[in-house]
Design a protein around this motif. Structure first.
Motif, PDB file in Angstrom:
ATOM      1  N   UNK A  53     -43.574  54.820  50.708  1.00 31.43           N
ATOM      2  CA  UNK A  53     -44.337  55.528  51.713  1.00 31.43           C
ATOM      3  C   UNK A  53     -45.176  54.880  52.822  1.00 31.43           C
ATOM      4  N   UNK A  54     -45.430  55.651  53.734  1.00 28.28           N
ATOM      5  CA  UNK A  54     -46.147  54.817  54.635  1.00 28.28           C
ATOM      6  C   UNK A  54     -47.525  55.354  54.395  1.00 28.28           C
ATOM      7  N   UNK A  55     -48.541  54.592  55.406  1.00 31.52           N
ATOM      8  CA  UNK A  55     -49.807  54.952  55.035  1.00 31.52           C
ATOM      9  C   UNK A  55     -50.150  56.205  55.339  1.00 31.52           C
ATOM     10  N   UNK A  56     -49.730  56.812  56.291  1.00 32.98           N
ATOM     11  CA  UNK A  56     -49.980  58.313  56.727  1.00 32.98           C
ATOM     12  C   UNK A  56     -49.398  59.185  55.627  1.00 32.98           C
ATOM     13  N   UNK A  57     -48.115  58.765  55.058  1.00 30.87           N
ATOM     14  CA  UNK A  57     -47.608  59.636  53.969  1.00 30.87           C
ATOM     15  C   UNK A  57     -48.671  59.759  52.750  1.00 30.87           C
ATOM     16  N   UNK A  58     -49.049  58.547  52.356  1.00 28.16           N
ATOM     17  CA  UNK A  58     -50.047  58.474  51.245  1.00 28.16           C
ATOM     18  C   UNK A  58     -51.463  59.299  51.478  1.00 28.16           C
ATOM     19  N   UNK A  59     -51.849  59.151  52.637  1.00 27.69           N
ATOM     20  CA  UNK A  59     -53.058  60.110  52.942  1.00 27.69           C
ATOM     21  C   UNK A  59     -52.690  61.697  52.857  1.00 27.69           C
ATOM     22  N   UNK A  60     -51.590  61.779  53.225  1.00 29.95           N
ATOM     23  CA  UNK A  60     -51.072  63.414  53.140  1.00 29.95           C
ATOM     24  C   UNK A  60     -51.159  63.872  51.840  1.00 29.95           C
ATOM     25  N   UNK A  61     -50.305  63.069  50.845  1.00 30.02           N
ATOM     26  CA  UNK A  61     -50.199  63.371  49.593  1.00 30.02           C
ATOM     27  C   UNK A  61     -51.500  63.290  48.839  1.00 30.02           C
ATOM     28  N   UNK A  62     -52.406  62.401  48.952  1.00 29.08           N
ATOM     29  CA  UNK A  62     -53.649  62.545  48.435  1.00 29.08           C
ATOM     30  C   UNK A  62     -54.279  63.683  48.902  1.00 29.08           C
ATOM     31  N   UNK A  63     -54.532  63.990  50.125  1.00 33.13           N
ATOM     32  CA  UNK A  63     -55.268  65.410  50.645  1.00 33.13           C
ATOM     33  C   UNK A  63     -54.676  66.494  49.815  1.00 33.13           C
ATOM     34  N   UNK A  64     -53.142  66.619  49.725  1.00 32.29           N
ATOM     35  CA  UNK A  64     -52.876  67.626  49.051  1.00 32.29           C
ATOM     36  C   UNK A  64     -53.289  67.817  47.698  1.00 32.29           C
ATOM     37  N   UNK A  65     -53.156  66.735  47.069  1.00 33.31           N
ATOM     38  CA  UNK A  65     -53.690  66.582  45.487  1.00 33.31           C
ATOM     39  C   UNK A  65     -55.175  66.964  45.273  1.00 33.31           C
ATOM     40  N   UNK A  66     -56.092  66.631  46.345  1.00 35.57           N
ATOM     41  CA  UNK A  66     -57.261  66.963  46.024  1.00 35.57           C
ATOM     42  C   UNK A  66     -57.623  68.349  46.106  1.00 35.57           C
ATOM     43  N   UNK A  67     -56.493  69.106  46.312  1.00 32.04           N
ATOM     44  CA  UNK A  67     -56.672  70.739  46.405  1.00 32.04           C
ATOM     45  C   UNK A  67     -56.868  71.033  44.824  1.00 32.04           C
ATOM     46  N   UNK A  68     -56.092  70.250  43.724  1.00 31.84           N
ATOM     47  CA  UNK A  68     -55.883  70.620  42.555  1.00 31.84           C
ATOM     48  C   UNK A  68     -57.231  69.988  41.690  1.00 31.84           C
TER      49      UNK A  68
ATOM     50  N   UNK B   1     -58.868  57.763  57.377  1.00 31.96           N
ATOM     51  CA  UNK B   1     -59.668  56.663  56.910  1.00 31.96           C
ATOM     52  C   UNK B   1     -60.043  56.035  58.310  1.00 31.96           C
ATOM     53  N   UNK B   2     -61.108  55.120  58.129  1.00 25.39           N
ATOM     54  CA  UNK B   2     -61.415  54.145  59.218  1.00 25.39           C
ATOM     55  C   UNK B   2     -61.677  52.879  58.472  1.00 25.39           C
ATOM     56  N   UNK B   3     -60.893  51.815  58.734  1.00 22.85           N
ATOM     57  CA  UNK B   3     -61.239  50.704  57.854  1.00 22.85           C
ATOM     58  C   UNK B   3     -61.807  49.440  58.670  1.00 22.85           C
ATOM     59  N   UNK B   4     -63.050  49.063  58.061  1.00 20.60           N
ATOM     60  CA  UNK B   4     -63.847  48.294  58.915  1.00 20.60           C
ATOM     61  C   UNK B   4     -64.099  47.018  57.884  1.00 20.60           C
ATOM     62  N   UNK B   5     -64.052  45.719  58.337  1.00 21.73           N
ATOM     63  CA  UNK B   5     -64.206  44.559  57.588  1.00 21.73           C
ATOM     64  C   UNK B   5     -65.710  44.788  57.028  1.00 21.73           C
ATOM     65  N   UNK B   6     -65.655  44.329  55.820  1.00 22.04           N
ATOM     66  CA  UNK B   6     -67.025  44.418  54.873  1.00 22.04           C
ATOM     67  C   UNK B   6     -68.168  43.427  55.636  1.00 22.04           C
ATOM     68  N   UNK B   7     -67.940  42.225  56.263  1.00 22.99           N
ATOM     69  CA  UNK B   7     -69.071  41.610  56.549  1.00 22.99           C
ATOM     70  C   UNK B   7     -69.478  42.056  57.998  1.00 22.99           C
ATOM     71  N   UNK B   8     -68.569  43.009  58.617  1.00 21.73           N
ATOM     72  CA  UNK B   8     -69.049  43.650  59.961  1.00 21.73           C
ATOM     73  C   UNK B   8     -70.371  44.491  59.578  1.00 21.73           C
ATOM     74  N   UNK B   9     -70.362  44.888  58.346  1.00 26.00           N
ATOM     75  CA  UNK B   9     -71.425  46.025  58.198  1.00 26.00           C
ATOM     76  C   UNK B   9     -72.537  45.519  57.456  1.00 26.00           C
ATOM     77  N   UNK B  10     -72.543  44.278  57.002  1.00 24.97           N
ATOM     78  CA  UNK B  10     -73.577  43.675  56.217  1.00 24.97           C
ATOM     79  C   UNK B  10     -74.900  43.201  57.204  1.00 24.97           C
ATOM     80  N   UNK B  11     -76.126  43.611  56.684  1.00 28.08           N
ATOM     81  CA  UNK B  11     -77.257  43.219  57.435  1.00 28.08           C
ATOM     82  C   UNK B  11     -78.157  42.153  56.622  1.00 28.08           C
ATOM     83  N   UNK B  12     -78.120  40.963  56.701  1.00 35.37           N
ATOM     84  CA  UNK B  12     -78.841  39.921  56.197  1.00 35.37           C
ATOM     85  C   UNK B  12     -77.914  40.174  54.635  1.00 35.37           C
ATOM     86  N   UNK B  13     -78.885  40.246  53.550  1.00 34.13           N
ATOM     87  CA  UNK B  13     -78.796  40.464  52.418  1.00 34.13           C
ATOM     88  C   UNK B  13     -78.527  41.872  51.711  1.00 34.13           C
TER      89      UNK B  13
END
Length: 222
Positions: free
Chosen positions: A44-59, A204-216
């Motif tokens: 699957x492509x990433x878009x196909x994966x998201x579409x499949x998950x979105x459909x399954x969340x109705x169950x 989804x929006x993918x962000x590097x973890x370190x970009x969201x860290x503020x100190x500890x």
């Protein structure tokens, strides 16, 4: 994943309903079922994966059968962040089998966001989980005995609960008849607070973890 799940106490639970709702449902031990793992082996492509998950969340999950389920996509191309520079590996690579995507679906009965995040860390963390006590009180009797016991206990409490309900209802009726407090006119319905219907769209929006860290501090604060 199944082996690790067997060591997470809260993933060995399901809900047991009491006849005629005479008592609140009980948490009981449960075996992990094969149908709690839904595996897609197709490419699957990433878009196909998201579409499949979105459909399954109705169950929605029935927590009397299972309180969680894993959706595993074995070969997903174009997963964000899979390349060294954050770009996807070209799809025309002869040996590119894509990335693996695992989604963990919970029944809300099992916990709120904080609790389910802790369960997910136990399941997917780097340290193998050790058998632990569940955060919920567990009834260890057979289902049939629990149903009878719960019905008896609930029936014994019913008169007092009924009297309490009547008293609370009388107080609510008095407040209803009182002049209402001054309130604003409310907010018109928008796309965000209407009933969602059956359709689901997942992005989804993918962000590097370190970009969201503020100190500890953790990424949630960032």
């Amino acid at each position: 994943i199944a082996t690790r799940a067997a060591a997470v106490a809260d993933l060995r639970l399901r809900v047991l309903d009491i006849p005629f709702t005479l008592d609140r449902p009980y948490w009981v031990h449960a075996d992990i079922l094969p149908r709690q793992f839904v595996v897609v082996d197709a490419a699957l492509t990433w878009e196909d994966c998201l579409a499949t998950l979105a459909d399954r969340m109705t169950e929605q999950l029935d927590s009397t059968e299972m309180a969680w389920r894993v959706h595993l996509f074995a070969h997903v191309s174009g997963v964000p962040g899979t390349g060294a520079s954050g770009d996807e590996v070209p799809n025309d690579s002869a040996d590119d089998r894509g990335g693996v995507v695992v989604a963990l679906q919970f029944s809300h009965a099992l916990g709120d966001g904080r609790r389910t995040a802790a369960i997910a860390r136990e399941l997917f963390g780097q340290v193998t989980p050790l058998p632990a006590t569940s955060a919920y009180p567990i009834r260890a009797l057979p289902d049939s005995a629990l149903r009878v016991a719960g019905a008896v206990v609930g029936a014994a409490r019913l008169p007092a609960q009924f009297a309490s309900m009547i008293a609370r209802g009388f107080v609510a009726w008095q407040r209803y008849r009182a002049p209402p407090p001054q309130q604003s006119g409310g907010v018109p319905l928008s796309r965000l607070n209407r009933a969602p219907g059956a359709g689901r769209t997942l992005r989804t929006l993918t962000v590097e973890r370190e970009a969201l860290r503020i100190g500890d501090l953790g990424v949630t604060v960032g």
